[in-house]
Design an enzyme around this catalytic site. Structure first.
Site, PDB file in Angstrom:
ATOM      1  N   ALA A  10     -13.438   6.782  -1.511  1.00  0.00           N
ATOM      2  CA  ALA A  10     -14.352   6.731  -0.233  1.00  0.00           C
ATOM      3  C   ALA A  10     -15.456   5.721  -0.662  1.00  0.00           C
ATOM      4  O   ALA A  10     -16.009   5.248   0.662  1.00  0.00           O
ATOM      5  CB  ALA A  10     -14.915   8.083   0.036  1.00  0.00           C
ATOM      6  N   GLY A  47     -14.701   2.679  -1.790  1.00  0.00           N
ATOM      7  CA  GLY A  47     -14.232   1.500  -1.694  1.00  0.00           C
ATOM      8  C   GLY A  47     -14.079   0.675  -0.423  1.00  0.00           C
ATOM      9  O   GLY A  47     -14.786   1.346   0.583  1.00  0.00           O
ATOM     10  N   LYS A  84       2.742   1.331  -7.035  1.00  0.00           N
ATOM     11  CA  LYS A  84       2.131   1.245  -5.831  1.00  0.00           C
ATOM     12  C   LYS A  84       3.695   1.782  -4.903  1.00  0.00           C
ATOM     13  O   LYS A  84       3.720   2.687  -3.963  1.00  0.00           O
ATOM     14  CB  LYS A  84       1.403   0.302  -5.000  1.00  0.00           C
ATOM     15  CG  LYS A  84       0.167  -0.221  -5.404  1.00  0.00           C
ATOM     16  CD  LYS A  84      -0.746   1.046  -4.991  1.00  0.00           C
ATOM     17  CE  LYS A  84      -0.988   1.070  -3.468  1.00  0.00           C
ATOM     18  NZ  LYS A  84      -2.233   1.920  -3.027  1.00  0.00           N
TER      19      LYS A  84
END
Length: 373
Positions: free
Chosen positions: A11, A13, A159
């Site tokens: 939050a 970032g 990812k």
């Protein structure tokens, strides 16, 4: 959906902060939970200024702390997971990147099952799709093309595997008997006020007589303005809670872009900063094949020295490939399933970012004046 609540990881970032600001405008939202590992006083001050009817709860915690995640998930109806370790050059140990991006995502999914959170949105990356070679040309790619990265580098690999875990978790049974609904948004290079990528490029240029780095001048990418990227996450959160829309979204991934012209990252930075006198590098640069094999040589030296010395090359083959490929994607599927339309036009996005870059230029001038006094 009336009376829903949302937990945002990462939050503090760049993207996480913008998602929280957009959630604050949602009238039906009862609570926003902001989870971040290291909130600064500035972060807390900004969150306290949010004009919203929703309760704002600031949670300091690590994405690898299972107990913290279970507490954070208790009683929320949506999780938006943006927390990640973004490392391209190997500055962070490989295992650390894998732990944060992959293990952290799995722990969060487990916490959602335990706390019976029905909706999970994963902020993924276009790097999970490649590019695998700078010779490969992908223009206006779509989800049905099934592009997949073959890189073993920790960021694209972690990812990719985390996205697979999120999509595979769709349909999982929750502790209260409900069902977990998930989707992933593949985000390209994000720009806007506060972007670390833009800030890095601008500050390097300011130290180099206003000349922008040329690395990446051969690429063509489809960047996205941060507000538009955040808006896609809000729409995904609403869509997965909507009985009519949800069946089409569950277990799906979406490429997110906007009306920003497809261009190289260098041209993007130039378009954003030219009002402040920054300019392109017109000097000669190494041919791409030579640059690629030089990166391979540097990686080999790094590998051979590893037992006795930690050498981190200034660039690697993954960076050379990513910054020199034609690799663009269409947002048509997100438009169809999520109802996604960019909120901010290219010209408005350029102006907003350019004004912020102006403040960076002024800061740089201020530092120079302080040194000369």
């Amino acid at each position: 959906m009336p009376g829903w609540s949302c937990l945002v990881t990462g939050a503090g970032g760049f993207l996480g902060q913008r998602i929280i600001h957009m959630l604050a405008q949602e009238k039906e939202l009862q609570e926003i939970r902001a989870l971040f590992r290291s909130f600064t006083p500035k972060h807390r001050e900004e969150l306290s200024k949010l004009q919203t009817k929703a309760k704002v709860t600031v949670l300091k915690g690590d994405i690898l702390d299972a107990q913290c995640l279970r507490r954070a998930c208790q009683g929320v109806s949506v999780v938006i997971h943006t927390a990640a370790s973004l490392d391209i050059l190997g500055a962070i140990p490989r295992q650390t990147v894998l732990d944060i991006n992959l293990k952290g995502t799995q722990l969060l999914l487990d916490a959602c099952v335990e706390a019976s959170v029905p909706v999970f949105i994963y902020s993924s990356s276009v790097s999970v799709a490649g590019p695998n070679s700078y010779k490969e040309v992908i223009q206006n790619g779509c989800e049905e093309d099934h592009h997949e990265s073959r890189w073993s580098n920790p960021y694209p690999y972690s990812k990719k595997m985390a996205e697979k875990a999120v999509l595979a978790a769709n349909g999982s049974s929750l502790k209260d008997g409900g069902t977990l609904r998930t989707c992933a948004l593949r985000i390209p290079l994000i720009y806007g006020e506060g972007s670390q990528h833009v800030s890095y490029a601008v500050n390097r240029a300011l130290k180099n007589n206003g000349i922008l780095d040329s690395l990446g001048k051969f690429s063509v990418i489809s960047p996205v303005f941060v507000t538009n990227s955040a808006w896609a996450h809000i729409l995904a959160a609403k869509g997965l809670q909507d009985p009519k829309k949800s069946p089409n979204i569950q277990g799906q991934f979406y490429y997110i872009s906007d009306e920003t012209p497809h261009q190289s990252s260098v041209d993007l930075y130039y378009a954003l900063s030219k009002d402040w006198g920054l300019r392109l590098d017109s000097s000669w640069s190494l041919p791409l094949p030579m640059l690629y094999w030089l990166a391979f040589l540097l990686e080999t030296v790094s590998f051979l020295l590893r037992p006795i010395y930690s050498y981190r090359p200034p660039f690697n083959r993954f960076l050379v490939t990513v910054t020199n490929s034609v690799f663009t994607f269409s947002y048509k599927k997100a438009q169809r399933d999520l109802g996604y339309e960019p909120l901010v036009s290219w010209e408005e996005a350029r102006q907003k970012t350019s004004q912020w870059i102006g403040s960076l230029v002024e800061q740089h001038k201020g530092k120079l004046n302080t040194k000369t006094q």
